[in-house]
Design an enzyme around this catalytic site. Structure first.
Site, short mmCIF file in Angstrom:
data_model
loop_
_atom_site.label_atom_id
_atom_site.label_comp_id
_atom_site.label_asym_id
_atom_site.label_seq_id
_atom_site.Cartn_x
_atom_site.Cartn_y
_atom_site.Cartn_z
N PHE A 105 14.17 4.03 10.27
CA PHE A 105 12.84 3.56 9.92
C PHE A 105 11.95 4.76 9.62
O PHE A 105 11.68 5.58 10.49
CB PHE A 105 12.23 2.71 11.05
CG PHE A 105 11.00 1.99 10.59
CD1 PHE A 105 11.11 0.81 9.88
CD2 PHE A 105 9.73 2.52 10.82
CE1 PHE A 105 9.98 0.16 9.41
CE2 PHE A 105 8.60 1.88 10.36
CZ PHE A 105 8.72 0.69 9.65
N ASP A 107 14.81 -1.49 0.22
CA ASP A 107 15.67 -1.73 1.38
C ASP A 107 16.71 -2.79 0.98
O ASP A 107 17.68 -2.48 0.29
CB ASP A 107 14.75 -2.16 2.52
CG ASP A 107 15.43 -2.28 3.86
OD1 ASP A 107 16.55 -2.81 3.91
OD2 ASP A 107 14.86 -1.88 4.88
N LYS A 120 0.81 -1.20 0.00
CA LYS A 120 0.00 0.00 0.00
C LYS A 120 0.86 1.26 0.00
O LYS A 120 0.39 2.37 -0.21
CB LYS A 120 -0.86 0.03 1.27
CG LYS A 120 -1.76 -1.15 1.48
CD LYS A 120 -2.44 -1.03 2.87
CE LYS A 120 -3.15 -2.29 3.23
NZ LYS A 120 -3.66 -2.27 4.62
N GLY A 121 2.14 1.08 0.26
CA GLY A 121 3.01 2.22 0.55
C GLY A 121 3.18 3.24 -0.57
O GLY A 121 3.48 4.40 -0.32
N GLU A 174 7.13 2.28 -6.37
CA GLU A 174 7.28 1.66 -5.04
C GLU A 174 7.68 2.74 -4.04
O GLU A 174 8.26 3.77 -4.40
CB GLU A 174 8.36 0.56 -5.16
CG GLU A 174 8.85 -0.07 -3.87
CD GLU A 174 7.79 -0.86 -3.11
OE1 GLU A 174 6.68 -0.34 -2.94
OE2 GLU A 174 8.11 -1.97 -2.65
#
Ligand code: 5GP
Length: 182
Positions: free
Chosen positions: A153, A104, A44-45, A100
């Site tokens: 983060f 990472d 969902k990002g 996207e």
């Protein structure tokens, strides 16, 4: 795990929007000769970033979504990705722009990009808002990159912590002190 306070701002709303303007110009130019552009957001990002980006493009395009879960348990290989929501559209012969939120280790994107190629896309290009390059374990070709971030983060502008913070208009950092472990 409850969270205290608001995330510390890392990338302001203004910087995000300026960068999205630049990326949209690049993408518009690069796909000028493409007749059939399919823009695939990874749920969902990517949703907030994708919405802002695609509203800046004036060329015809089709929007679709893909959702995957990455598993990194002891019994699964790195990069094992399970499809949770598949595309509505066929990829055969199309130019695909994958959108996207963050790369990472790179395993998720490497797997998804390979899958798109395997399904017969004419070309697959990757547009990523954030690149945590210092954490990369497998190479991924990023064609359009918003910002490089350190090993922190991040949340906001689509990125979550336990499905919260996605609607923050900026990208922020959740410090360890903000997260109470139970
Ligand atoms: P990779 O397979 O590249 O290691 O994983 C990418 C996925 O990990 C992203 O799509 C995102 O869901 C998650 N991720 C990695 N770093 C962060 C981060 O700093 N913040 C958030 N919210 N998600 C992250």
């Amino acid at each position: 795990m409850p969270v205290n306070g608001m995330p510390r701002e890392l990338i302001s709303r203004e910087r995000l929007h300026r960068r999205v303007d630049e990326l949209a110009l690049e993408i518009e130019r690069d796909f000028a000769d493409s007749e059939d552009l399919l823009c695939v957001g990874v749920l969902k990002g990517s949703v907030f970033f994708m919405s802002d980006l695609l509203q800046r493009l004036s060329r015809p395009l089709v929007v679709d979504f893909f959702q995957a879960s990455s598993y990194r348990g002891e019994t699964t290989a790195p990069g094992e990705v399970r499809i949770r929501r598949d595309l509505d559209h066929s990829l055969a012969g199309r130019d695909v722009l994958l959108i996207e939120d963050i790369v990472d280790t790179g395993y998720t994107m490497r797997t998804i990009m390979a899958l798109m190629g395997f399904r017969g896309a004419r070309s697959v290009r990757l547009c990523v808002l954030l690149d945590k390059a210092c954490k990369r374990e497998t190479p991924v070709q990023i064609h359009y990159r918003g910002f490089e971030v350190d090993d922190v983060f991040v949340v906001g502008y689509g990125l979550d912590y336990n499905d919260r913070y996605r609607n923050l208009p900026y990208v922020g950092v959740l410090d360890e002190v903000d997260v109470e472990t139970e």
